[in-house]
Scaffold this active site. Structure first.
Site, PDB file in Angstrom:
ATOM      1  N   GLU A 152       1.353  -1.435  -0.219  1.00 48.64           N
ATOM      2  CA  GLU A 152       0.221   0.126  -0.080  1.00 48.64           C
ATOM      3  C   GLU A 152       0.974   1.508   0.315  1.00 48.64           C
ATOM      4  O   GLU A 152       1.614   1.376   0.694  1.00 48.64           O
ATOM      5  CB  GLU A 152      -0.996   0.204   1.396  1.00 48.64           C
ATOM      6  CG  GLU A 152      -1.479   1.258   1.732  1.00 48.64           C
ATOM      7  CD  GLU A 152      -1.869   1.144   3.042  1.00 48.64           C
ATOM      8  OE1 GLU A 152      -2.336   1.847   3.556  1.00 48.64           O
ATOM      9  OE2 GLU A 152      -2.962   0.691   3.619  1.00 48.64           O
ATOM     10  N   GLU A 207      -2.918  11.513   3.464  1.00 50.51           N
ATOM     11  CA  GLU A 207      -3.594  10.592   4.213  1.00 50.51           C
ATOM     12  C   GLU A 207      -3.407  11.629   5.838  1.00 50.51           C
ATOM     13  O   GLU A 207      -2.773  12.519   5.979  1.00 50.51           O
ATOM     14  CB  GLU A 207      -2.932   9.522   4.866  1.00 50.51           C
ATOM     15  CG  GLU A 207      -3.941   8.931   6.284  1.00 50.51           C
ATOM     16  CD  GLU A 207      -3.377   7.231   5.961  1.00 50.51           C
ATOM     17  OE1 GLU A 207      -4.697   6.479   6.567  1.00 50.51           O
ATOM     18  OE2 GLU A 207      -1.971   7.011   5.380  1.00 50.51           O
TER      19      GLU A 207
END
Length: 283
Positions: free
Chosen positions: A136, A141
């Site tokens: 990932e 974020e």
């Protein structure tokens, strides 16, 4: 009116050729949502207090600006929800699968969700394996009221990176050594933070809107994963061409996860697809 739980976005996907990357696909305008799968489930991925809804039930949680072609994705922040209920939101997973060692993603974003408990993310994960297999990459974020954006690499194979990294402008968040997510005997996972890098630029999150947004560029190659962030006033000329991009002109990346004797980047990531999530609370 701008809502704190809103994302306005357009995306480019580029494929590497001999002298850089040529444009492969643009995600924008009326056809944007045709390129994504809407998840229809509660947020069991991060245990957020969110119910992700299908496209048929999205209503005004998604939309397209008819003038700019920018896409609007929002959480329901206008409905009163019972204390033990879940708020509706959107999770999109891209239909396009791209080579994790030969691609560039460009996210052009005007607004990002920010506020108490809000957790928005632009990222990629394996499109052919069950998470965390296949790895990932977190491009954008930020949770709650973090001052700046956090980028991260998560792998299911052994991968360590140096804490002192002069090849990036960002700073390590946490140990920044071990990127491998560990599967425990009871089925839970540990070291889920992976190798994280904090952007030092407040315009990457806290001051994002006041700078008219910005652009994230992520390069996936066998040598490294590189992530750059440019606020709107500082977008380089190299990104203003609609058809090609030479990443060597972008300068030092904000985050660099490089191939090394302790991290085989070609094995760390398998073919990826893009993910856009907008949740709240969670872990």
């Amino acid at each position: 009116m701008f809502r704190l739980s809103t994302v306005l976005i357009s995306t480019l996907s580029l494929l590497r050729l001999a002298n850089g990357y040529d444009l492969l696909k643009t995600y924008a305008g009326d056809g944007f949502f045709n390129e994504w799968n809407f998840m229809d489930d509660w947020d069991h991925w991060t245990l957020g207090d969110i119910q992700y809804v299908p496209q048929s039930a999205a209503g005004n949680l998604t939309g397209v600006n008819p003038n700019s072609g920018g896409v609007i994705i929002r959480m329901d922040d206008f409905t009163t929800v019972a204390w033990d209920g879940k708020r509706n939101s959107i999770r999109l997973e891209g239909k396009q699968i791209f080579n994790s060692t030969n691609a560039v993603l460009v996210f052009d974003v005007l607004h990002v969700p920010i506020g108490c408990s809000v957790w928005g993310a632009l990222w990629s994960k394996s499109a052919v394996s069950q998470w965390p297999e296949g790895g990932e990459v977190d491009i954008m974020e930020a949770v709650n009221k973090m001052p700046t954006n956090q980028m991260a690499l998560h792998t299911d194979t052994a991968c360590t990176v140096p804490r002192d990294n002069p090849g990036q402008t960002g700073t390590p968040n946490g140990n920044f050594l071990d990127c491998q997510i560990q599967r425990n005997a009871d089925g839970t996972y540990s070291n889920t933070a992976g190798c994280a890098v904090l952007d030092s630029n407040p315009a990457s999150y806290q001051d994002f809107a006041s700078n008219q947004g910005g652009v994230w560029v992520t390069e996936y190659s066998a040598q490294a994963i590189k992530i750059w962030f440019f606020s709107r006033p500082n977008i380089p000329d190299a990104l203003k061409s609609a058809n090609s991009l030479d990443t060597t002109t972008l300068g030092t990346p904000t985050a660099l996860f490089a191939q090394s004797a302790t991290c085989d980047m070609a094995k760390a990531l398998r073919p990826q697809h893009m993910v856009i999530t907008l949740t709240a609370c969670g872990s």
